[in-house]
Design an enzyme around this catalytic site. Sequence first.
Site, PDB file in Angstrom:
ATOM      1  N   SER A 591     -24.749  15.789  15.666  1.00  0.00           N
ATOM      2  CA  SER A 591     -25.039  14.818  14.620  1.00  0.00           C
ATOM      3  C   SER A 591     -26.459  15.029  14.085  1.00  0.00           C
ATOM      4  O   SER A 591     -26.747  16.103  13.563  1.00  0.00           O
ATOM      5  CB  SER A 591     -24.826  13.398  15.154  1.00  0.00           C
ATOM      6  OG  SER A 591     -24.818  12.453  14.112  1.00  0.00           O
ATOM      7  N   ASP A 666     -13.886  13.330  10.610  1.00  0.00           N
ATOM      8  CA  ASP A 666     -15.158  12.630  10.847  1.00  0.00           C
ATOM      9  C   ASP A 666     -15.453  11.703   9.671  1.00  0.00           C
ATOM     10  O   ASP A 666     -15.827  12.154   8.592  1.00  0.00           O
ATOM     11  CB  ASP A 666     -16.270  13.666  11.015  1.00  0.00           C
ATOM     12  CG  ASP A 666     -17.562  13.079  11.561  1.00  0.00           C
ATOM     13  OD1 ASP A 666     -17.780  11.866  11.385  1.00  0.00           O
ATOM     14  OD2 ASP A 666     -18.351  13.837  12.148  1.00  0.00           O
ATOM     15  N   HIS A 698     -16.093  11.841  14.678  1.00  0.00           N
ATOM     16  CA  HIS A 698     -17.466  12.274  14.969  1.00  0.00           C
ATOM     17  C   HIS A 698     -17.673  12.607  16.449  1.00  0.00           C
ATOM     18  O   HIS A 698     -18.543  13.390  16.798  1.00  0.00           O
ATOM     19  CB  HIS A 698     -18.443  11.177  14.534  1.00  0.00           C
ATOM     20  CG  HIS A 698     -19.865  11.629  14.418  1.00  0.00           C
ATOM     21  ND1 HIS A 698     -20.247  12.693  13.643  1.00  0.00           N
ATOM     22  CD2 HIS A 698     -21.012  11.152  14.986  1.00  0.00           C
ATOM     23  CE1 HIS A 698     -21.555  12.850  13.726  1.00  0.00           C
ATOM     24  NE2 HIS A 698     -22.040  11.941  14.540  1.00  0.00           N
TER      25      HIS A 698
END
Length: 721
Positions: A591, A666, A698
């Site tokens: 991320s 995601d 995610h």
Amino acid sequence: MQSKYTLLLFFVTAISAVTAQNQQITLEEIWGGAFRTEGLQDLHSMNNGRQYSVLNTTGDSVSVDIYNYASQQKVQTVVSSNELEDIDSFSSYTFSDDESKLILATDVEPVYRRSRLGKYYVYDTKTKSLTAIHPEKIQEPTFSPDGTKVAFGYRNDLYVKDLFTELTIQITRDGAKNKIINGITDWVYEEEFGFVRAFEWNASSDKIAYLRFDETNVPEFSMDIYGKALYPTQQVFKYPKAGEANAKVTVFVFDLPSKKGSSVYLSNNSDIYVPRIKWTNDPNILSVQVMNRHQNDLNLVFYNAKTSERTVVLNEKSDTYIDVTDNLTFLADNSFIWTSEKDGYNHIYWYNSDGSLKDQVTRGPWEVTNYYGYDKTTNRIFYQSTQEGSTNRSVYSIGLDVKDSRKLTQEVGTNNATFSSDYSYFINNFSNTTTPPKYTLYNIKDGTYKVLKDNKDLASKLEDYKLPQKEFFELTTEKGHKLNAWMIKPTNFDASKKYPLFMYQYSGPGSQQVSNRWNGANDYWYYMLAEQGYIVACVDGRGTGFKGADFKKVTYKELGKYEVEDQIDAAKELGKRDYIDADRIGIWGWSYGGFMSSNCLLKGNDVFKMAIAVAPVTSWRFYDTIYTERYMQTPQENPSGYDENSPINHVEKLKGAYLLIHGTGDDNVHVQNTMRMVEALVQANKQFDWALYPDKNHGIYGGNTRLQLYTKMTNFIKDNL
């Protein structure tokens, strides 16, 4: 003389002991749950202050059981799935204020990160009856304070069910998918302001305040869902990317006796945020937190539902941004507790009901990291802080008169408390890097404590692995920046050898990875890599949290600049050590960490040999309004801040090995980020490796997904470092 049998037994036993102590961690164990810890699930303190309840699972049976704090004996089973005819099980519970009823959750499915849909039932402890709240799946069912009603969200509208008459009234009627949401947050509020239920009961149970989101002008984002059918489907939802239109948010108050609702005037500017609403102790006074779009100007507004009068009782401004918390607490006289970073560190403040400051309750060069509550009997506040160093957490109490501060926990590491309703006891969850989670009951009055659960079986099991140690230290870069860090070396470390270095970081604003707490799944992976000949290190650079506002907010309007500089400088500093091979340094992250590892490999192409980026942001133009603009303002206002630090604009600098990974489902960091990065790399004629995980969000998990993912990453490290 010993017999041959005795000697043989001795050698077999000795060999078995050596083998056991040198057992190697495997990815199958990590992702198969072999190192999972035990805890106390759904811990709730009962109103009497002497007992608490937990959710217990035994085989196919689930129960809510009550235990006595002092004796630790189970005193009652409130409800067990074995006794229920209409449902087979339940996954969570919520008591009514008087604890005579519970809401039980069944058949729950995720919507986004925090939001859930499920079938919910009310269980009456007196009649032992079970009543469905609604025949369909609903969201966020919540008891009224008097326990006679339940409010809930269904298909973007808000409803209330009367538990005596069993009649349900529909409060709103304009809810429509991707247009209007009542009482439940939209995607960006849920993700970035951290809440789903956007309605609140007042103290007298006759009014509900709620947020209405008008998403009509918010651009839509679509994701292909590949599934198992012949044709894929699409998930289409409203997602405001940086600089684009947000939902228009309105606060309404609905009066149940009159069945009338009214809107609350907040500002002439409709482009605002309402990150929190909360009723005061006065059933007619609603508090509303209102922020400008830059999130650096916050008003605490008191709205009188009887007179429609509104008063700004507190205003807070910042040159950068203001973090929203759940710490607002109203005392009996409607004076209130508030936390703020206005003196440079996060501390507790006490204000009069008119917003005038009574006192700053805590102060010092450390952070209040959790506010637990206020005990009106002893006039004391309970909180967690970094007073024992930014990588540790301890629990304290202090008088509201700013006197007699007391440390309540004993051990150094990470302490997190759950207090009894009368603040006479608390259950402390403690861990550090060498101690798995330990749950201890503390008696606040006499200072005694008793261990409830200590994960000794896991600790004993890990003795067979002879794990390396995680060493904490402060790293000083050549520029003079002092950064928290940890390092893991192989157990057979030889200082005369040179080892490849593999770095991990996240680096997002206010985050922390260098923390004195027990292992997560990734830690076991790092231990495994260390045993295979790598040194693993983690450095929290500037922009991370718990070292004061200046350290955290230096990255304002420049995400990816100073954090990347610090990782590159840290790698150079570590590379100077005799036992580290400066030509074999890699970095990875997920991320925000993937955004960082990509930038590091590109901007630090003379330092890093390889990088792995999982679910990375590759341009902040692709991410949502609330998070991105909090730190960057809009792309229209700050184009250079967006573009100069986005890896998508530096692909021509790629020299090392690069592995790019993303889930196609995601909803948070869209796979668009990776697709645009891939196209930029292709057009720059750069070679790289990449992997997509169909329909994974995610977190990229489910079934064997994590095992396959970490096997891929491990092989990539071995091949390129």
